[in-house]
Write an enzyme that holds these catalytic residues in place. Structure first.
Site, PDB file in Angstrom:
ATOM      1  N   GLN A   1     -26.292  13.137   4.980  1.00 24.19           N
ATOM      2  CA  GLN A   1     -25.985  14.567   4.944  1.00 24.19           C
ATOM      3  C   GLN A   1     -24.696  14.890   5.690  1.00 24.19           C
ATOM      4  O   GLN A   1     -23.998  15.844   5.334  1.00 24.19           O
ATOM      5  CB  GLN A   1     -27.152  15.355   5.538  1.00 24.19           C
ATOM      6  CG  GLN A   1     -27.166  16.825   5.157  1.00 24.19           C
ATOM      7  CD  GLN A   1     -27.650  17.063   3.735  1.00 24.19           C
ATOM      8  OE1 GLN A   1     -28.579  16.410   3.283  1.00 24.19           O
ATOM      9  NE2 GLN A   1     -27.032  17.985   3.036  1.00 24.19           N
TER      10      GLN A   1
ATOM     11  N   LYS B   1     -21.988  14.279   3.076  1.00 22.36           N
ATOM     12  CA  LYS B   1     -22.170  15.211   1.959  1.00 22.36           C
ATOM     13  C   LYS B   1     -21.672  16.595   2.352  1.00 22.36           C
ATOM     14  O   LYS B   1     -20.935  17.250   1.611  1.00 22.36           O
ATOM     15  CB  LYS B   1     -23.649  15.264   1.561  1.00 22.36           C
ATOM     16  CG  LYS B   1     -23.944  16.208   0.408  1.00 22.36           C
ATOM     17  CD  LYS B   1     -25.437  16.354   0.176  1.00 22.36           C
ATOM     18  CE  LYS B   1     -26.059  15.074  -0.271  1.00 22.36           C
ATOM     19  NZ  LYS B   1     -27.491  15.260  -0.647  1.00 22.36           N
TER      20      LYS B   1
ATOM     21  N   LYS C   1     -31.505  16.553   8.914  1.00 21.44           N
ATOM     22  CA  LYS C   1     -32.586  16.430   7.931  1.00 21.44           C
ATOM     23  C   LYS C   1     -33.908  16.478   8.680  1.00 21.44           C
ATOM     24  O   LYS C   1     -33.962  16.224   9.887  1.00 21.44           O
ATOM     25  CB  LYS C   1     -32.476  15.115   7.162  1.00 21.44           C
ATOM     26  CG  LYS C   1     -33.048  15.177   5.762  1.00 21.44           C
ATOM     27  CD  LYS C   1     -32.177  15.962   4.795  1.00 21.44           C
ATOM     28  CE  LYS C   1     -32.770  15.958   3.384  1.00 21.44           C
ATOM     29  NZ  LYS C   1     -31.882  16.648   2.425  1.00 21.44           N
TER      30      LYS C   1
ATOM     31  N   GLY D   1     -34.785  23.470   1.711  1.00 23.06           N
ATOM     32  CA  GLY D   1     -35.825  22.717   1.038  1.00 23.06           C
ATOM     33  C   GLY D   1     -35.360  21.342   0.603  1.00 23.06           C
ATOM     34  O   GLY D   1     -34.175  21.011   0.638  1.00 23.06           O
ATOM     35  N   ASP D   2     -36.296  20.518   0.221  1.00 25.64           N
ATOM     36  CA  ASP D   2     -36.055  19.181  -0.330  1.00 25.64           C
ATOM     37  C   ASP D   2     -37.307  18.849  -1.134  1.00 25.64           C
ATOM     38  O   ASP D   2     -38.039  19.763  -1.544  1.00 25.64           O
ATOM     39  CB  ASP D   2     -35.787  18.177   0.799  1.00 25.64           C
ATOM     40  CG  ASP D   2     -35.225  16.845   0.294  1.00 25.64           C
ATOM     41  OD1 ASP D   2     -36.007  15.893   0.210  1.00 25.64           O
ATOM     42  OD2 ASP D   2     -34.026  16.764  -0.031  1.00 25.64           O
TER      43      ASP D   2
ATOM     44  N   SER E   1     -26.243  26.416  -0.376  1.00 23.81           N
ATOM     45  CA  SER E   1     -26.942  26.798   0.854  1.00 23.81           C
ATOM     46  C   SER E   1     -25.960  27.348   1.878  1.00 23.81           C
ATOM     47  O   SER E   1     -26.233  28.346   2.558  1.00 23.81           O
ATOM     48  CB  SER E   1     -27.681  25.589   1.443  1.00 23.81           C
ATOM     49  OG  SER E   1     -28.887  25.356   0.771  1.00 23.81           O
TER      50      SER E   1
END
Length: 448
Positions: free
Chosen positions: A114, A117, A129, A168-169, A380
């Site tokens: 992340q 990213k 995360k 969310g994931d 997001s």
């Protein structure tokens, strides 16, 4: 060996000795380390500052107990996690995953990915995360509510609009985000920007639901444009039937491609006429059913048990959108035999190192997750901006910004790969482009 190679080996040995039982995290580290040797050779100051040693150790990691009461009145206990990996370029940002497989290794691998990213989006957000080994499947709404309220009661101590903003994931959709936001508000008052992926009624963003799937296709279209091609007439093998897969299928159809498959953990459906994303959406998001139900409603579709990657059919583009390591070396060989020319990751790290190696040897282009599926976190971050402004942007405004961000991510990754003589190795290019921004920020901020 060069100084950079020796340094990378030293840092890796330290990580292995410290975290020998975290295979997913070690795999993410190896994928990253394999790409950045040329950057370290060009910037020996990064080695002197032990940048990799600091970058691969989370700034902080939390594990906590989540007790809750099921509908039978029994007390259950799950584990909760949050790893705030790196905040050099902005507040921590990253999803929450609810799935039985969640453990510290998986959360660290996801949080590490992340970092880069988020950097690639060009927006000021750091990497994090979290999640739990709680499984929302088969649970009633009341059970999910009780679990998420207990989970948020602990997590809320460590997050905030300018500190850490979860989303969310897998296993965490609008229902779970709503329950968690309600509990956060109950304990802390109204702060719209503390979670993203919210419903539109209380601070959510238009196009957030579609963002990861749409972004995946915008990235794929940019890749094809670089080769003088378009998505028009292309065939796609897609895995998954969740949020990413549904909206990837929608955007693929809008751009003229045919998606042949969709899958869940039990099996997959094949429809030579093209998967109808509306039916998949009804089954998975409304009815919470299984992908097998699709074949019962569509005459041209056939259901098979097992992995979609073990199914032979000719296609042009692979879009793995289910979970990590779903394509191994053997399945990569099968994809190559089936004619795949591009593999773009809708899921996080869906290809094993053996699969990536096989694709590269066959000149199949691989788009890594940190680039190809960055659309979700990009929107997001745009939701965070809207919350800060107390404004709501139109769907078209958000979608156009998403498209531009994904095109820029491809461009930056491609340019980084070419700058370091790596051709069309977009995986390495994404690692380098994402790393450089974080590295410069860390160097400027001193030893922290």
């Amino acid at each position: 060996m060069s100084e950079a190679t020796t340094y990378i080996a030293k840092v890796r040995d330290e990580i292995v000795s410290r975290d020998p039982n975290q295979p997913e995290f070690l795999e993410a580290i190896d994928n990253f380390f394999n790409s950045i040797t040329p950057v370290l050779e060009k910037h020996p100051e990064y080695i002197k500052a032990n940048l990799l040693g600091r970058l691969t150790e989370p700034e902080r990691a939390f594990q906590f107990r989540v007790p809750w009461v099921d509908d039978a009145g029994n007390v259950q206990v799950n584990r909760g996690f949050r790893v705030q990996f790196n905040g050099a370029i902005g507040p921590y940002k990253g999803g929450l995953r609810f799935h039985p497989s969640v453990n510290l290794s998986i959360v660290k691998f996801l949080g590490f990915e992340q970092i880069f990213k988020n950097s690639l989006t060009g927006l000021p957000i750091g990497g994090a995360k979290g999640g739990s080994d709680f499984d929302p499947k088969g649970k009633s709404d009341n059970e999910v509510m009780r679990f998420t309220q207990s989970f948020m009661t602990e997590l809320q101590k460590h997050i905030g609009p300018d500190l850490d903003v979860p989303a969310g994931d897998i296993g965490v959709g609008a229902r779970e985000i709503g329950f968690m936001y309600g509990q956060y508000r109950r304990l802390n008052g109204y702060q719209a920007g503390v979670l993203t992926g919210k419903s539109l009624q209380f601070g959510g963003s238009l196009a957030r639901t579609e963002a990861t799937g749409f972004g995946l296709l915008y990235y794929t279209a940019a890749m094809l444009k670089d080769q003088g091609e378009t998505l028009e007439g292309k065939t796609i093998k897609l895995s998954g039937a969740g949020n990413v897969a549904i909206y990837a299928a929608q955007k693929a159809a809008e751009l003229g491609a045919t998606v042949l498959t969709a899958s869940d953990s039990n099996g997959y459906v094949y429809d030579p006429n093209g998967i109808d994303y509306k039916i998949v959406k009804q089954i998975k998001e409304v009815e919470r059913g299984r992908i097998k139900d699709y074949a019962d409603r569509v005459a041209t579709a056939t259901y098979y048990e097992g992995s979609v990657w073990d199914f032979d059919v000719d296609y042009d583009i692979a879009l793995p959108c289910a979970t990590q390591n779903e394509i191994d070396g053997g399945r990569a060989a099968r994809a190559i035999q089936n004619g795949a020319k591009i593999v773009n990751a809708g899921a996080n790290m869906p290809c094993t190192p053996e699969a990536v190696k096989a694709f590269k040897q066959a000149a199949v282009i691989v788009g890594p997750a940190k680039a190809a599926n960055a659309g979700g976190v990009a929107v997001s971050a745009l939701e965070m901006s809207q919350n800060s402004e107390r404004l709501s942007w139109t769907f078209e405004e958000v979608d156009q910004l998403l498209k531009r961000i994904m095109e820029d991510i491809f461009k930056e990754s491609a340019e980084a790969a070419k700058t370091y003589g790596l051709g069309n190795d977009y995986l390495a290019g994404a690692n380098i482009a994402g790393f450089k921004k974080v590295a410069e920020a860390m160097m400027a901020q001193g030893v922290i």
